[in-house]
Design a protein around this motif. Structure first.
Motif, PDB file in Angstrom:
ATOM      1  N   ILE A 299       3.715  32.144  -3.893  1.00  0.00           N
ATOM      2  CA  ILE A 299       3.859  32.852  -5.178  1.00  0.00           C
ATOM      3  C   ILE A 299       5.203  32.475  -5.804  1.00  0.00           C
ATOM      4  N   HIS A 300       6.244  32.479  -4.975  1.00  0.00           N
ATOM      5  CA  HIS A 300       7.574  32.118  -5.480  1.00  0.00           C
ATOM      6  C   HIS A 300       7.600  30.684  -6.011  1.00  0.00           C
ATOM      7  N   THR A 301       7.156  29.736  -5.192  1.00  0.00           N
ATOM      8  CA  THR A 301       7.269  28.330  -5.615  1.00  0.00           C
ATOM      9  C   THR A 301       6.409  28.064  -6.853  1.00  0.00           C
ATOM     10  N   ASN A 302       5.187  28.581  -6.836  1.00  0.00           N
ATOM     11  CA  ASN A 302       4.324  28.347  -7.993  1.00  0.00           C
ATOM     12  C   ASN A 302       4.842  29.057  -9.237  1.00  0.00           C
ATOM     13  N   ALA A 303       5.374  30.273  -9.054  1.00  0.00           N
ATOM     14  CA  ALA A 303       5.875  31.010 -10.219  1.00  0.00           C
ATOM     15  C   ALA A 303       7.062  30.282 -10.835  1.00  0.00           C
ATOM     16  N   VAL A 304       7.962  29.803  -9.990  1.00  0.00           N
ATOM     17  CA  VAL A 304       9.133  29.131 -10.546  1.00  0.00           C
ATOM     18  C   VAL A 304       8.740  27.777 -11.162  1.00  0.00           C
ATOM     19  N   ILE A 305       7.920  27.014 -10.436  1.00  0.00           N
ATOM     20  CA  ILE A 305       7.577  25.683 -10.946  1.00  0.00           C
ATOM     21  C   ILE A 305       6.656  25.776 -12.161  1.00  0.00           C
ATOM     22  N   PHE A 306       5.504  26.422 -11.963  1.00  0.00           N
ATOM     23  CA  PHE A 306       4.494  26.339 -13.015  1.00  0.00           C
ATOM     24  C   PHE A 306       4.631  27.439 -14.068  1.00  0.00           C
ATOM     25  N   ALA A 307       5.176  28.597 -13.670  1.00  0.00           N
ATOM     26  CA  ALA A 307       5.277  29.681 -14.647  1.00  0.00           C
ATOM     27  C   ALA A 307       6.610  29.619 -15.396  1.00  0.00           C
ATOM     28  N   PHE A 308       7.714  29.615 -14.677  1.00  0.00           N
ATOM     29  CA  PHE A 308       9.021  29.578 -15.357  1.00  0.00           C
ATOM     30  C   PHE A 308       9.266  28.202 -15.973  1.00  0.00           C
ATOM     31  N   VAL A 309       9.337  27.171 -15.142  1.00  0.00           N
ATOM     32  CA  VAL A 309       9.620  25.835 -15.667  1.00  0.00           C
ATOM     33  C   VAL A 309       8.463  25.367 -16.567  1.00  0.00           C
ATOM     34  N   GLY A 310       7.235  25.689 -16.172  1.00  0.00           N
ATOM     35  CA  GLY A 310       6.077  25.272 -16.970  1.00  0.00           C
ATOM     36  C   GLY A 310       6.126  25.851 -18.377  1.00  0.00           C
ATOM     37  N   ASN A 311       6.330  27.166 -18.486  1.00  0.00           N
ATOM     38  CA  ASN A 311       6.411  27.759 -19.818  1.00  0.00           C
ATOM     39  C   ASN A 311       7.641  27.259 -20.572  1.00  0.00           C
ATOM     40  N   GLY A 312       8.726  27.036 -19.843  1.00  0.00           N
ATOM     41  CA  GLY A 312       9.938  26.506 -20.482  1.00  0.00           C
ATOM     42  C   GLY A 312       9.680  25.131 -21.064  1.00  0.00           C
ATOM     43  N   MET A 313       8.946  24.325 -20.295  1.00  0.00           N
ATOM     44  CA  MET A 313       8.581  22.987 -20.749  1.00  0.00           C
ATOM     45  C   MET A 313       7.727  23.063 -22.018  1.00  0.00           C
ATOM     46  N   PHE A 314       6.726  23.955 -22.010  1.00  0.00           N
ATOM     47  CA  PHE A 314       5.878  24.083 -23.203  1.00  0.00           C
ATOM     48  C   PHE A 314       6.710  24.572 -24.396  1.00  0.00           C
ATOM     49  N   THR A 315       7.638  25.516 -24.153  1.00  0.00           N
ATOM     50  CA  THR A 315       8.487  26.004 -25.244  1.00  0.00           C
ATOM     51  C   THR A 315       9.188  24.823 -25.913  1.00  0.00           C
ATOM     52  N   GLY A 316       9.845  24.029 -25.087  1.00  0.00           N
ATOM     53  CA  GLY A 316      10.625  22.910 -25.622  1.00  0.00           C
ATOM     54  C   GLY A 316       9.753  21.840 -26.245  1.00  0.00           C
ATOM     55  N   ILE A 317       8.607  21.570 -25.614  1.00  0.00           N
ATOM     56  CA  ILE A 317       7.735  20.520 -26.159  1.00  0.00           C
ATOM     57  C   ILE A 317       7.155  20.964 -27.499  1.00  0.00           C
ATOM     58  N   TYR A 318       6.647  22.190 -27.570  1.00  0.00           N
ATOM     59  CA  TYR A 318       6.047  22.644 -28.830  1.00  0.00           C
ATOM     60  C   TYR A 318       7.080  22.678 -29.964  1.00  0.00           C
ATOM     61  N   TYR A 319       8.322  22.962 -29.623  1.00  0.00           N
ATOM     62  CA  TYR A 319       9.363  22.980 -30.656  1.00  0.00           C
ATOM     63  C   TYR A 319       9.712  21.565 -31.089  1.00  0.00           C
ATOM     64  N   SER A 320      10.009  20.704 -30.108  1.00  0.00           N
ATOM     65  CA  SER A 320      10.536  19.385 -30.448  1.00  0.00           C
ATOM     66  C   SER A 320       9.457  18.421 -30.941  1.00  0.00           C
ATOM     67  N   LEU A 321       8.265  18.528 -30.376  1.00  0.00           N
ATOM     68  CA  LEU A 321       7.200  17.591 -30.767  1.00  0.00           C
ATOM     69  C   LEU A 321       6.909  17.688 -32.263  1.00  0.00           C
ATOM     70  N   GLN A 322       6.794  18.933 -32.750  1.00  0.00           N
ATOM     71  CA  GLN A 322       6.492  19.110 -34.177  1.00  0.00           C
ATOM     72  C   GLN A 322       7.584  18.482 -35.031  1.00  0.00           C
ATOM     73  N   ARG A 323       8.831  18.691 -34.631  1.00  0.00           N
ATOM     74  CA  ARG A 323       9.946  18.201 -35.447  1.00  0.00           C
ATOM     75  C   ARG A 323      10.091  16.687 -35.350  1.00  0.00           C
ATOM     76  N   LEU A 324       9.809  16.151 -34.157  1.00  0.00           N
ATOM     77  CA  LEU A 324       9.918  14.693 -34.008  1.00  0.00           C
ATOM     78  C   LEU A 324       8.755  13.979 -34.693  1.00  0.00           C
ATOM     79  N   CYS A 325       7.643  14.678 -34.854  1.00  0.00           N
ATOM     80  CA  CYS A 325       6.484  14.072 -35.526  1.00  0.00           C
ATOM     81  C   CYS A 325       6.444  14.445 -36.999  1.00  0.00           C
ATOM     82  N   LYS A 326       7.338  15.342 -37.398  1.00  0.00           N
ATOM     83  CA  LYS A 326       7.289  15.890 -38.757  1.00  0.00           C
ATOM     84  C   LYS A 326       5.880  16.347 -39.088  1.00  0.00           C
ATOM     85  N   ALA A 327       5.334  17.149 -38.240  1.00  0.00           N
ATOM     86  CA  ALA A 327       3.982  17.655 -38.432  1.00  0.00           C
ATOM     87  C   ALA A 327       3.828  18.958 -37.674  1.00  0.00           C
ATOM     88  N   ARG A 328       2.952  19.841 -38.195  1.00  0.00           N
ATOM     89  CA  ARG A 328       2.596  21.038 -37.437  1.00  0.00           C
ATOM     90  C   ARG A 328       1.749  20.604 -36.255  1.00  0.00           C
TER      91      ARG A 328
END
Lengths: 719, 63
Positions: free
Chosen positions: A58-87
């Protein structure tokens, strides 16, 4: 070309950011509980759901896939739109990605607590959830590639290459490693066995580190670091080399998790060589990141975002130096199975992933809420407490690791093991474990401060769900390769072709390493005395998997005199051919168990000892940190699954005789009664139908077949 | 000479050699490609994160 106006979707970024904070706290608090269980084993509360073996995933999966995973999606969804100049390509897909991912996390936590696990590290999810993961992952990739296709910029910026590599490689790894045949809704057997299972699993395991914890975060570094420093990346050329060399090399390195194991030597050597070469691209990337800040170091002192980034990138450099060192056989002989691995993993997770995630959150939350960070002071406090926390966490573990490895290997002048009792080497580490728990607690305090600071920032601001931007459209004809344009330049504008090329780059290593192990028989010499498990032992083995005993016990004796003296015969490839899944483990908090059942062997224990030990390990050894497993004594073994299990094993090639499934339970009961009678003769009254009987049967089988073959130990030379 | 080095690693055999050749070839191509990029292009690419066509969310920040 006329300007088009469009809107960045900040709502999806906000959702992922909230999820990151939420799961981050939960995942780390569970980690702290695990750390405390090493000091006070009673903190498992004597119930199944909170034992070490179940909550560690639970710990390893929560940290890897839940914490880091959601963090990764946060950053990707923010930066991808801006780098592509598109929604984002499609809002519905974004929502499915978000809610689907959270649902997976909840399912994962519940299923692990209930003991539904495949027993393969970081891939513990059972098959229905695995399928859900695959579906949601494809939704993410579809949304991402769709966005890239409808972008308004010509070139695809290097950060996006890292995102693309993340998407394709994780898809391949997840599917390949999860192939299994279901026994029931919550139980399956992997199609691979023993050594092959081990290789596929660690090819996956290592590359989950590479393509889930590293590549997406490098993408984030290449976007957010220049943003926060307000200057372009130090060398764009270096970033291109960094990308291709990294993804090409990483995929080969998996076998470094299996050094001195029964894995054929050529595969181990490949793992070593490519791991060592990995230093080059990794450090290229780190240098590229740090040099971006040249001339901006005065700002680092003031800006918490940059501060977090500097430590993150430095931690990346540290762990990518340490990793290759640990992959050399010399260091690995000491570091493997000890807390060194745990220290290494946490420099990466807390330093690189944790700090970069918070840098990204401190950067983007004030922006999407159109305000300033509530308090730079609190952010600085978070920074210092967390940095000290990492040091307090890692240093004691390194110290402990070297202490323990030395104790395992030390001989007396007469040639006997100096510390024959494994537990002594654990008890010695308890002060280090206490210090580690303090370090972890400090890191959590830092995070709580961060959450508080961000909540007050959010309260003070006004959310901007759709952020207006404008840019000229990308002319259609530009998809063609222009005259004088190089192939790679062209490729860098063609997302689908680029994705395929990245896929080929990562597949090469995987194929060359894994395929020969299947095709060339001599890689796994068979041992005639190795026979399939009896039905009772098979059921016992499944309980072993369910309880996560592999999180503390290895089943893999290395060819060192210190290990053959302690445990018995070193591991042979041929002895694991019926192990679906393999259970070699990666960390010894308790002794190796693969020779536990050898009568007259160094570790042999009578049935009654096992019974008493499982019921209460502390009664036999006051200092033991093993959890109690008293429910095994009261719970009935579920024998309704036996026939199906045998049939699935037959499908997988395990040579049970034709029609054996029909009489399997008779065989099971006969063996169970034998064990119950033996216990009775020792004054222990327990029904043959209880789980403990199956567990004892399995433990007593371990190592028997190999010893029956009378293998020589002559090859053992190293200490 | 190279073969001797690999042999001394132990059990490395031809897989190691093949994979090294693949990597070296791949790496050489990669280096050639990056060297051949035009300076102007490289600079434009490097600046991409700094120009995201919206200043809305930045207006409250100091930098």
């Amino acid at each position: 070309m006329e300007n088009q106006t469009f809107y960045y979707d900040n709502k999806i970024v906000k959702n992922f950011a909230y999820a990151t904070l939420f799961w981050g706290v939960i995942g780390m608090v569970v980690g702290l509980l695990l750390a405390l269980q090493f000091i006070w084993p009673a903190l498992t509360f004597g119930i199944p759901y909170t034992t070490f073996g179940r909550i560690r995933p639970i710990h390893t999966n929560a940290v890897i896939f839940a914490f880091v995973g959601n963090g990764m999606f946060t950053g990707i969804y923010y930066s991808l739109q801006r780098l592509c100049k598109a929604r984002m390509f499609n809002d519905l897909l974004s929502k499915i990605n978000f809610w689907g991912w959270q649902l997976i996390i909840v399912f994962a936590a519940l299923s692990f607590a209930f003991g539904m696990t495949t027993g393969k590290e970081y891939a513990e999810l059972e098959w229905p959830i695995d399928i859900l993961v695959a579906v949601i992952w494809i939704v993410f990739g579809w949304n991402m590639i769709g966005t890239i296709i409808k972008r308004r910029t010509q070139h695809i910026y290097v950060a996006i290459w890292f995102y693309i590599a993340t998407f394709v490689t994780i898809a391949v790894l997840h599917v390949t490693n999860s192939l299994a045949i279901p026994v029931s809704l919550f139980k399956s057997y992997p199609i691979y066995a023993g050594v092959q299972d081990a290789l596929v699993q660690w090819w996956y395991g290592h590359n989950a580190v590479a393509f889930f914890l590293t590549t997406p975060f490098l993408g984030l570094m290449y976007y957010f670091l220049p943003k926060a420093a307000n200057r372009p990346i130090f060398s764009y050329r270096l970033s291109i080399v960094h990308f291709w060399a990294l993804i090409f090399l990483y995929i080969w390195a998996g076998p470094h998790h299996l050094l001195y194991s029964a894995l054929p030597n050529w595969a181990q050597s490949l793992g070593v060589v490519f791991s060592v070469m990995l230093i080059a691209p990794s450090w290229g990337g780190m240098v590229n990141g740090l040099l971006t800040l040249r001339g901006a170091w005065d700002r680092v002192r003031e800006d918490p975002v940059l501060k977090f980034m500097v430590v993150a990138v430095t931690a990346y450099g540290m762990s990518t130096f340490e990793g290759p060192m640990m992959s050399t056989k010399t260091v690995n002989a000491i570091s493997h199975f000890t807390d060194w691995t745990i220290g290494h993993a946490h420099i990466g997770a807390l330093g690189w992933n944790g700090f970069l995630t918070f840098a990204v959150l401190y950067y983007l939350i004030p922006r999407i809420f159109q305000t300033k960070l509530f308090s730079v002071k609190i952010a600085n406090l978070h920074f210092w407490i967390a940095t000290l926390g990492i040091i307090f966490y890692a240093v004691p573990l390194y110290w402990g690791a070297i202490t323990q490895a030395s104790m395992w290997k030390e001989f007396t002048a007469d040639g006997f093991l100096k510390y024959p009792n494994f537990l002594e080497t654990v008890t010695q580490l308890k002060p280090m474990y206490a210090a580690r728990a303090i370090g972890g607690a400090m890191y959590i305090v830092g995070i709580v401060l961060g959450v508080y600071n961000l909540i007050l920032t959010i309260k003070a601001g006004k959310f901007l769900p759709d952020e207006a931007a404008s840019a000229p459209a990308l002319a259609k004809a530009e998809g063609k390769r222009g005259s004088g344009e190089g192939v790679h330049r062209w490729l860098e504008r063609r997302p689908v072709q680029f994705t395929i090329l990245a896929l080929i780059a990562v597949l090469i290593g995987g194929i060359i390493e894994i395929v020969p192990l299947y095709l060339i028989k001599t890689n796994i010499p068979t041992i005639a005395s190795v026979k399939p498990y009896t039905p009772l032992e098979l059921q016992g083995r499944d309980i072993y998997v369910r309880e996560g005993c592999y999180t503390c016990h290895s089943q893999q004796v290395r060819p060192f005199r210190s290990e053959t003296e302690r445990y018995g015969e070193y591991a042979k490839a041929g002895e694991y051919v019926y192990d679906h899944p393999f259970q070699w483990g990666s960390k010894r908090n308790g002794p190796d168990l693969s020779r536990e059942g050898v009568v007259g062997g160094r570790q042999y224990r009578p049935n009654s000892w096992h019974y008493n030990h499982m019921e209460n390990p502390q009664r036999l050894n006051e200092q033991s940190i093993m959890p109690v497993y008293k429910w095994l004594i009261t719970d009935d073994l579920d024998i309704s699954t036996t026939a199906k299990k045998i049939r699935v094993m037959q499908t997988l090639g395990v040579p049970y005789p034709e029609g054996f499934d029909k009489i399997a339970n008779d065989d099971l009961m006969a063996q169970a009664r034998g064990i119950a009678d033996d216990l009775k003769s020792q004054g222990i009254n327990v029904a043959p139908t209880k789980e403990i009987i199956a567990m004892i049967a399995y433990l007593q089988r371990l190592g028997k077949d190999v010893h029956a073959a009378g293998m020589p130990t002559a090859a053992v030379t190293a200490k | 000479m190279l073969r001797d080095v690999f042999n001394s690693i132990g059990g490395f055999e031809s897989y190691g050699l093949i994979s090294m050749i693949i990597f070296v070839a791949f790496f050489a191509m990669l280096i050639l490609h990056t060297i051949s990029l035009k300076k102007k292009d490289v600079e434009t690419f490097g600046r991409m994160p700094l120009d995201d066509s919206s200043k809305e969310s930045d207006k409250n920040q100091d930098s």
